[in-house]
Motif scaffolding. Structure first.
Motif, mmCIF file in Angstrom:
data_model
loop_
_atom_site.group_PDB
_atom_site.id
_atom_site.type_symbol
_atom_site.label_atom_id
_atom_site.label_comp_id
_atom_site.label_asym_id
_atom_site.label_seq_id
_atom_site.Cartn_x
_atom_site.Cartn_y
_atom_site.Cartn_z
ATOM 1 N N VAL A 31 35.177 41.605 35.460
ATOM 2 C CA VAL A 31 36.311 41.356 36.025
ATOM 3 C C VAL A 31 36.148 40.727 37.362
ATOM 4 O O VAL A 31 36.905 39.953 37.796
ATOM 5 N N TYR A 32 35.216 41.513 37.987
ATOM 6 C CA TYR A 32 35.078 41.076 39.475
ATOM 7 C C TYR A 32 34.643 39.731 39.518
ATOM 8 O O TYR A 32 35.106 38.718 40.191
ATOM 9 N N VAL A 33 33.572 39.276 38.800
ATOM 10 C CA VAL A 33 32.953 38.099 38.936
ATOM 11 C C VAL A 33 34.049 36.821 38.157
ATOM 12 O O VAL A 33 33.972 35.695 38.707
ATOM 13 N N GLU A 34 34.884 37.216 37.514
ATOM 14 C CA GLU A 34 35.605 36.135 36.635
ATOM 15 C C GLU A 34 36.859 35.854 37.601
ATOM 16 O O GLU A 34 37.457 34.968 37.604
ATOM 17 N N ARG A 35 37.307 37.161 38.466
ATOM 18 C CA ARG A 35 38.686 36.744 39.086
ATOM 19 C C ARG A 35 38.581 36.968 40.725
ATOM 20 O O ARG A 35 39.293 36.275 41.547
ATOM 21 N N PHE A 36 37.401 37.835 41.007
ATOM 22 C CA PHE A 36 37.554 37.912 42.689
ATOM 23 C C PHE A 36 36.229 37.124 43.202
ATOM 24 O O PHE A 36 36.058 37.504 44.504
#
Length: 134
Positions: free
Chosen positions: A93-98
């Protein structure tokens, strides 16, 4: 006057006791969790993150926490693998969104995930308490 003398006497009696008690405190580096002792550790890159980038680590921790509370509520179970899975989903989630987000966007997202986790915590806590994992 009598009250002042009594207070002073009490302080004289208690100060050495407090000093002894403080000296008897032994810090420990053992960071063993109280529940689910086989919790997966944070990924090494998160532990090694530069202090100037620590806001990113906080975001991933809050994503992980929100996901954990969500899984508990959905499964109505607080078994250790449900509550503490690998960090892969939170990292994703972190890599894809932030990963390329600016500081204030990360701070805002961290607050949103913290709020989400706190809301879900109300439902998850009784489930985990019943399982002895809180």
């Amino acid at each position: 006057m009598m009250r002042v003398v009594a207070t002073a006497g009490l302080l004289v009696a208690l100060c050495p006791t407090a000093g002894v008690a403080e000296r008897n405190l032994v810090p420990t580096l053992d960071n063993q969790p109280d529940v689910c002792p086989d919790q997966p550790p944070e990924p090494q890159w998160m532990q090694d993150i530069d202090v100037r980038e620590s806001h990113k680590r906080l975001l991933i921790q809050q994503i992980y926490r929100a996901q954990s509370m969500q899984r508990i509520v959905e499964a109505q179970s607080c078994e250790c693998p449900t509550r503490y899975p690998s960090w892969a989903a939170a990292e994703r989630v972190y890599v894809e969104r932030f990963a390329s987000s600016e500081y204030w966007d990360i701070v805002e997202a961290t607050s949103a995930y913290r709020h989400q986790a706190n809301e879900l915590r109300r439902e998850a806590m009784p489930i985990c308490e019943a399982a002895g994992n809180w």
